[in-house]
Design an enzyme around this catalytic site. Sequence first.
Site, PDB file in Angstrom:
ATOM      1  N   THR A  47      41.872 -44.765  43.513  1.00 15.13           N
ATOM      2  CA  THR A  47      41.130 -43.509  43.660  1.00 15.13           C
ATOM      3  C   THR A  47      40.091 -43.638  44.767  1.00 15.13           C
ATOM      4  O   THR A  47      39.932 -42.748  45.603  1.00 15.13           O
ATOM      5  CB  THR A  47      40.424 -43.150  42.340  1.00 15.13           C
ATOM      6  OG1 THR A  47      41.397 -43.114  41.302  1.00 15.13           O
ATOM      7  CG2 THR A  47      39.752 -41.792  42.432  1.00 15.13           C
ATOM      8  N   GLY A  48      39.394 -44.763  44.772  1.00 14.95           N
ATOM      9  CA  GLY A  48      38.402 -44.988  45.820  1.00 14.95           C
ATOM     10  C   GLY A  48      39.068 -45.021  47.178  1.00 14.95           C
ATOM     11  O   GLY A  48      38.650 -44.334  48.116  1.00 14.95           O
ATOM     12  N   TRP A  82      41.792 -43.734  48.128  1.00 12.75           N
ATOM     13  CA  TRP A  82      42.320 -42.424  48.525  1.00 12.75           C
ATOM     14  C   TRP A  82      41.247 -41.601  49.241  1.00 12.75           C
ATOM     15  O   TRP A  82      41.556 -40.819  50.136  1.00 12.75           O
ATOM     16  CB  TRP A  82      42.800 -41.670  47.283  1.00 12.75           C
ATOM     17  CG  TRP A  82      43.398 -40.325  47.584  1.00 12.75           C
ATOM     18  CD1 TRP A  82      44.694 -40.074  47.914  1.00 12.75           C
ATOM     19  CD2 TRP A  82      42.731 -39.059  47.583  1.00 12.75           C
ATOM     20  NE1 TRP A  82      44.875 -38.737  48.120  1.00 12.75           N
ATOM     21  CE2 TRP A  82      43.693 -38.087  47.931  1.00 12.75           C
ATOM     22  CE3 TRP A  82      41.419 -38.649  47.325  1.00 12.75           C
ATOM     23  CZ2 TRP A  82      43.378 -36.732  48.020  1.00 12.75           C
ATOM     24  CZ3 TRP A  82      41.106 -37.308  47.425  1.00 12.75           C
ATOM     25  CH2 TRP A  82      42.082 -36.362  47.768  1.00 12.75           C
ATOM     26  N   HIS A  83      39.991 -41.798  48.858  1.00 15.32           N
ATOM     27  CA  HIS A  83      38.931 -40.946  49.394  1.00 15.32           C
ATOM     28  C   HIS A  83      38.568 -41.254  50.837  1.00 15.32           C
ATOM     29  O   HIS A  83      37.917 -40.441  51.499  1.00 15.32           O
ATOM     30  CB  HIS A  83      37.668 -41.024  48.520  1.00 15.32           C
ATOM     31  CG  HIS A  83      37.758 -40.128  47.324  1.00 15.32           C
ATOM     32  ND1 HIS A  83      38.411 -40.510  46.185  1.00 15.32           N
ATOM     33  CD2 HIS A  83      37.313 -38.880  47.099  1.00 15.32           C
ATOM     34  CE1 HIS A  83      38.346 -39.515  45.302  1.00 15.32           C
ATOM     35  NE2 HIS A  83      37.694 -38.523  45.837  1.00 15.32           N
ATOM     36  N   GLY A  84      38.944 -42.410  51.308  1.00 11.98           N
ATOM     37  CA  GLY A  84      38.622 -42.674  52.700  1.00 11.98           C
ATOM     38  C   GLY A  84      38.944 -44.099  53.078  1.00 11.98           C
ATOM     39  O   GLY A  84      39.007 -44.987  52.223  1.00 11.98           O
TER      40      GLY A  84
END
Lengths: 81, 504, 487
Positions: free
Chosen positions: C334-335, C337-339
Amino acid sequence: MNTNELYERLNMVFCDVFDDDSIKVGAATVAADIDGWDSLMHITLIQAVEDEFSIRLAMKDVVSLKCVGDLAETVLARTSK
Amino acid sequence: MKNHKWIYAVNAVAFLIIIIYFGVLSLMLPTPTESEVERRELAAKPDFSFASYFAKEYTRSFDTFYADTFPARESFIQLSYALDSFKGVEGEVKFYQSNIQEEQKPLVTSSSLSSSSSSSESASLPASSSSSESSSQPASSETSSESASTLPPQTNAVDDNAYLNNNIFIYKGAAYQIFYGDNAAAERFANIVSSYAAELPGVNVYAQVVPQPFNFYLPEKYRKMGRNEQDYAALYQSKLTSGAKGVKVYEKLEENKDEYIYFRSDTHWTARGAYSAYLAFCESAGFAPVSLDSMERRVVPGDFYGYLYTITMDNNLIKNPDYVEYFIVPGVTKVEAFFDRGGASKLQTMPSLWAEDRRGGAAYSTFIYGDLPYMKVSTSAGTGRSVLLIKDSYGNAFAPFLASHYDTVHILDERYYPYSVYGLIEQQGIDDVIISQSSYSANSGSHQQNLVSLKKGHSGKQPPDYSLPPPEPAPAPTPAPAPEPEPEPEASSAAEESSSSAAE
Amino acid sequence: MVFSGLTFIYLFLPVNLILYYLSKNQTWRNTVLICLSLFFYAWGEPFCVLLLMFSTFLDYVNSLIIDRYRSHPLIPKLMVAVSVIVNLGILGIFKYSGLIVSSFNAVTGLAFPVPEIALPIGISFYTFQTLSYTIDIYRDEVPAQRNYFKLLLYVSMFHQLVAGPIVRYSHIANEIDHRQTNMAELSSGINRFVIGLAKKVIIANTCGQLATTYMGAPVGNLSTASAWFGLFVYSMQYYFDFSGYSDMAIGLGRMFGFHYFENFNYPFISRSVSEYWRRWHISLGSWFKDYLFYPLMMSQGLRKVGKAAKTRFGKRAGTMIPTVIALSVVWFATGMWHGASWNYVVWGLYFGLFIILEMLFLDKLLERLPRLLRHAYLIVVVMIGFGIFYFEDISGLLPFLGVLFGMGGHADPTIMLTIGSNIFFLIIAVLFCTPVMPWLRKWCIGKDAGCEAFIEMMHIPLNILLLVICTAYLVGQTYNPFMYFRF
């Protein structure tokens, strides 16, 4: 295995997984009705059901279960195979 | 829910009408090309080409163009600023974080950028409102050329921002910015000034650093956020060597702080502020100052809303509007200048030291026509001495006062004068050099860089000898008489010159 | 093109609505939507529009093959693997190659040139959509789409293409062919769109200005109070920006007859981190749940780990240990995916840690606290999370955290001025972080059922007002006076 027996066994699994003997599940019971039934417990529950009935559920079943009725149907379909 | 059908219909239709109406309007209305309020050109409609589309340039320029030329744009802008005032309560001190982007440039397309500075120069001649510029040239009217003529050189952009910030305080009807100077920069500035003194034997070198008004007026709580400029001045002055002298500007301004020495809505000082600095300079140089009362006072008609008003649009700043007054220093006999940052082979004669036609937001450029690269003022002072003022825009209001004490006053803008300053000093036999900087400039790396690179000239060239007849430019028509707009060919040859010098 | 841009609101949207409603049947309407969606994407991504079409085509073909050879023991698995590898591969190349090479260089001390690849707009979102489609076909949850263009419509639909919500094909499969548009839907879509626009333009952008002043300032200029204020307005900016965008997407969908699931459900009123993540970016959370967390938990490996743990440490460990492992993977992803920066991984794991702690014991502990303290706990955890999210560089984060907790810092008298001159705005913004409008609506209707018509009616002037204000602010952003004074 008749429907009554099935729900009795399911109820047992629920009581065990959620650690709460007062739980009574029916076909219409949904996640919101049971304290603590979130996505984490969902998997625990599924695996407990699998163990109880000695079956394997598919990802489709895991993802698309909406209520205990769905679960009962799935279990019935798998065990009758 | 069922009975609300007409409500839904009205709702949908109202929304559609608004977006369609403005959509059609935005396509049908003629698009403005410049904004008078912002003193810049608006983005032009980009021409479609696959090259610019695939470079993702076309759509970006189109969005900018569309927003810049949206119907009723200025009313919408005013509305947005009016709405902002409902966001909270107003105390005695107001604080703005300007949302204006850091890099301010008049929006010109990349293709015209290379020629913009020089081509606009020709339009910024005194009293010119040349409307028949060729379409490739961005400056087409007085307002836009005014902005373009003060276009900072590309090299300036970055490190000024470290010290110049967009935090603005409004207190008792005036706007203040805080100066955050640092000691190392003050020392560097002192070293540069000292190097002038060391490398120019026999020339007196003076430095004057103009403090910001927040020192004198802003309540202490906020003043403490910034650098105390008296200390700052004392620091750089203590580091001056080789006989360079620091002018005690801060102290004189403080003495006169009850007078109208700074504009309330602009970042500059007034002629009275500059006069205080002149008094301080006279003390340093041992001159007897001419009293202000002996000069004719003139006032630019109309109110002056300066830059800090333009970006904050704060109502407190227009309750007691600024005005621009100037004092006719006697004894000026001849004023010559050139306008092109690329340099010029001849000087143009100017009618006066003051551009008396400047109005509104441009009123500060009444003083010596704003930031021209070079100006030469001849006087009847009869002292036999000459001075060179190396200045930023603060020096504009200060420069005229020097006419009382020198036969010749050379004024050059450290950002735009292309030639070697040492060459100029030698050629003209200059006696005194004054380096005048606002504290922001003195503290800024890019201005310091300018002062260093000026010695040999930004273009590396020696100044032409204007006493000789000018060399004929190749397709030369006879140059027009002084206050007329410069003819096209000269401007374009100058453009080539400046672009070639920029390439070096 | 962004929804909150004048070009979108006053050119693209009206053209789109007119063409759409002039088209008589579903086929033409779908054609209009596909063409304009591709135009919308090509406006910002001249090349990558082809990538999007290719990505869709691959999943289209793969899914048909899976469908055709469903009973085959190997082919469906193979095709889904191809789809996962290609989709994630493309995402990886565009999004993470720079990070991978620079991290490799940092670890090994080598100096491979770091590729500079511009991230195509929305690639993280639509990759997850195409992936979910193929996996859903593999799981036999929904019949495969036989028409490439209909699948392309699902992937490229401009409402959700750029910033979500991450719509599942199964949710809208039916609406691609059979959808209703009527005045009520159009009107409610408009209401939703305008509210989203206002959240973005009025609230988020204003918070953004404040946030830039305080988060972007050199740490030396900040006081503890101004650091907290900066974090606070940054959190609100992010929430209103993102949820406003989702509102606009949902509203646009409704204007054209599509119903997307809610993506935000007032996350800041949560009382625990797990609850927060059920209310924040719901479509992403449920994606990771369905396509990463469940498969991990059901995998042979983790089942074995669970069994082993159970026999050794007891029943609770038997469920907890696999869950902790799976959660760590999910929150790492998830982390990520954010950048493409390690701070996002830290940010993801930070939330994962709290979710694990809550599962293990913190939840029980929190339940004993007064409600207010539980809210406070959540808000502080989330705000610090936003701090980790904001600073891509650890050397920016640590001093900032230091000031936040009273180490260093500097008196900042501007903070009170800023709060004062924005106080009404801030109060309203905080209020809109809570479901104050639904409460109000319920309360009114509870008092008098006739209120409903009145509320519907009030939307008309409200929409006009908000639209004018938003336009004013959007135009106002272009106000850019030339800084002639730069000495």
